[in-house]
Design a protein around this motif. Structure first.
Motif: not given
Length: 694
Positions: A253-281
């Protein structure tokens, strides 16, 4: 190895085996016959069976064999001769027919239900960063709870348990509990006492995963931290699906409000580590080129051209692209009422606009809708009677946005017909030009009039789409009217003809939060109307009026509202003014509790004669619940003979009203009574209309 006793002796086992050798069965050693010989043998066998198909019974009459080779059983104990078979049937009335008795059907068991209750264990969880309780969410979505504690059978309860187990897994995963364990069971321990079954959901949430790293892959922006400053996720906070989706939506929403009409948010990736209970986004973002507004193009079934589209826009060529301005343009086109569908989208041009930006063309796709409208409204007020109003409008008879409106009024005390030409967005957004011609007949206690009027008016108005802080209007009108008035010197009513030419100027300031139903803020409007009346000789005068209203929210559901009005006519005696141009008070839009125009000076017949000044005030307490509301109010006001309101001899009315809120404003019914009622005044007055009283 120890000796094992056999289950049976060998000799007994050998005797139990069937003979399979040629010496035991000579048929096993016989050569196979040909297919032809086999078919001949089968045919001979079938002929022999046919000859044996009839079996003799007592009396010498053969009984046919049944299909499976069994014989049919003889009917009765004695043989039946051919003559008996040929004898006619006895008449029906000789039979003694007894009604058939049917056994009672098994009772219907469709209403048999199994009662159960739901028990959820372990759903409230806590960690060092937050406490969450998802019981309400689970309750709203649960199949078990939706069943209201009843099921047709145990299989249905098990099916609901299975569905709720999957639901619970999704809910916990949405809050970052990706290792949650959900077990279900049916507890029947209370059945002996007649208690319901227990459908039990046992939850072990496990570790709540948190962000260990947040990486946004995007090209540099202007300003440099545009994405980071508008991305609310932080390292160390739980991985909550709703917050992740909201953060990504904020960037989109914010990028087109600030001059970027063709901005696209692509597919996210979250890598989970079961040993630590953390995720890299990781989130890839394609920002596209930074852009500025260029020109307009339009296509489709056009209601108006690109030049008029530019009039509706609130941006100029060279302004930095802002999607909010694009949405506003689209809404303005929809508000014109001329389209069935309309779309506004940017298109790349490749034309440099300097400062590492490029121009984009706004492509407007139109699909014109039906331009004609029929409308009607109705109202009632004590003293005003019933009022019905209808109109026919062609919104685009004279493009762009040139409307022709035919309006009619049919009421118990007013009738009229008028034609209006109106140009909306005339050279500027929300600026309106109107040309009006109308004829009316009014029959009130104050006066009876036959009036013709032509007028012209320019206005810059607030709309529900764009509420203005400042509004204005100006115009001119010519009125020819024949009206009766009470002549105190003669003691009778006389009819005179007036020709009136006047100018109009109005300015308003609006600081409220809503045009149709304000709950906070204030409004002030000033109206000045210099006029001249011809009745024997020319009499110039000026009508001045000031209106102010304020709104204060006491709670979320209660609003206090108040208003004042002050008016004055300067430059002419009351007798030189046409009765319809004087001030009156009383009625649904004035002082409730009194009839229409009933306050102020009166003639000997107790009919109002109007005055040259007035003051009014009102206070309302508005309570709203859902789409309904209740209003308590006190109104006050008076009309005076002189040109200066004295604020003396004020009359008061009090009452209660009901509101029904719709998408176009509230409908209202008010019931009021005068305080310190005088002879001739109604005890109860009723007002029905659309919109708040003020």
């Amino acid at each position: 190895m120890p000796q094992v006793e056999p289950i049976i002796e060998d000799e007994e086992f050998q005797k139990a085996i069937p003979p399979i050798g040629a010496e035991d069965d000579p048929e096993l050693d016989r050569p196979l016959e040909s297919i032809a010989e086999f078919e001949r043998r089968q045919a001979a066998k079938e002929r022999q069976e046919g000859e044996d198909a009839a079996v003799p019974v007592a009396g010498g009459t053969p009984v046919p064999a049944l299909a499976d080779g069994d014989t049919a059983e003889a009917i009765g104990d004695a043989p039946i001769s051919d003559s008996e078979l040929a004898a006619p049937l006895p008449p029906l009335d000789s039979f003694n027919v007894e009604p058939v008795q049917f056994a009672e059907s098994e009772p219907d068991r469709d209403d048999v239900k199994i009662r159960y209750k739901v028990e959820v264990n372990g759903l409230v969880v806590a960690d060092e960063s937050t406490d969450i309780d998802l019981a309400d969410l689970f309750h709203d979505l649960s199949a078990l709870y939706d069943g209201d504690g009843e099921a047709a059978n145990g299989a249905m309860i098990r099916a609901r348990l299975s569905a709720d187990a999957e639901l619970m897994q999704r809910i916990l995963a949405s809050e970052g509990y990706y290792d949650a364990v959900v077990d279900t069971r049916i507890d029947r321990s209370g059945r002996e006492r007649g208690d319901p079954l227990k459908a039990v959901v046992d939850v072990t949430p496990g570790v709540r995963y948190k962000f260990s790293e947040i990486t946004i892959k995007a090209d540099p922006t202007v300003p440099p931290r545009l994405i980071d400053d508008n991305f609310p996720l932080k390292v160390g906070e739980p991985i909550v699906a709703e917050r992740v989706q909201g953060a990504e939506a904020a960037i989109a929403l914010k990028l087109p409000q600030e001059g970027y009409p063709f901005a696209k948010v692509e597919q996210r990736d979250i890598l989970l580590d079961g040993a630590t209970g953390e995720g890299a986004y990781t989130l890839p973002v394609e920002i596209g080129p930074r852009a500025r507004f260029g020109g307009f193009e339009t296509t489709g079934d056009l209601a108006f051209d690109a030049e008029h589209v530019a009039v509706l826009s609130r941006f100029e060529r060279g302004d930095l692209y802002d999607s909010r301005m694009v949405d506003d343009l689209r809404q303005a086109m929809v508000a014109s009422g001329l389209f069935s569908t309309v779309a506004v989208e940017p298109q790349r041009t490749g034309e440099s606009a300097g400062d590492d930006t490029e121009y984009v063309t706004m492509m407007v796709t139109q699909q014109a809708g039906p331009p004609r409208t029929l409308a009607a409204s109705a109202g009632y007020g004590t003293g005003e009677g019933i009022r019905l109003e209808g109109s026919w409008m062609h919104r685009n008879l004279f493009p762009p946005e040139g409307a022709l409106i035919v309006r009619g009024v049919a009421g118990t005390q007013e009738q009229g017909l008028g034609v209006t030409f109106r140009r909306s967005n005339a050279g500027r957004r929300d600026k309106t030009f109107e040309l009006v011609a109308e004829a009316t007949r009014s029959d009130y206690n104050a006066f009876e009039a036959l009036t013709g009027r032509v007028g012209v008016r320019w206005s810059y108005d607030s709309t529900p789409l764009w509420q203005k802080r400042w509004t204005y209007a100006y115009g001119a009108e010519l009125i020819a009217t024949s009206e009766d008035d009470y002549d105190f010197t003669r003691g009778a009513r006389n009819r005179d003809f007036y020709t009136i030419f006047g100018l109009t100027g109005q300015i308003g300031m609006d600081r409220t939060d809503s045009l149709l139903d304000p709950t906070k803020g204030f409004r002030i409007t000033a109206l000045v109307q210099p006029e001249g009346s011809m009745r024997g000789h020319f009499s110039p005068y000026a009508r001045v009026r000031l209106d102010a209203s304020g709104y204060y929210p006491v709670t979320d559901n209660i609003v206090l509202a108040g208003r004042v009005r002050v008016g004055s006519i300067m430059g002419a005696a009351r007798e030189r003014l046409a009765p319809s141009r004087r001030f009156y008070a009383g009625g649904g839009g004035s002082v409730r509790g009194f009839g229409y125009q009933q306050l102020g000076p009166k003639d000997p017949n107790l009919d109002p004669i109007g005055g040259r000044s007035l003051n009014e005030a009102a206070v309302e307490a508005r309570y709203r619940f859902g789409n309904f509301g209740v209003v308590g109010f006190v109104d006050a006001g008076q009309v005076y003979r002189g040109s200066t309101p004295t604020f003396s001899d004020m009359r008061f009315g009090a009452g209660i009203g009901a509101r029904y809120y719709t998408n176009f404003g509230p409908m209202r019914i008010d019931v009021a009574t005068p305080i310190n009622r005088q002879p001739g005044e109604a005890r109860i007055s009723v007002y029905v209309s659309i919109g708040q009283a003020f």
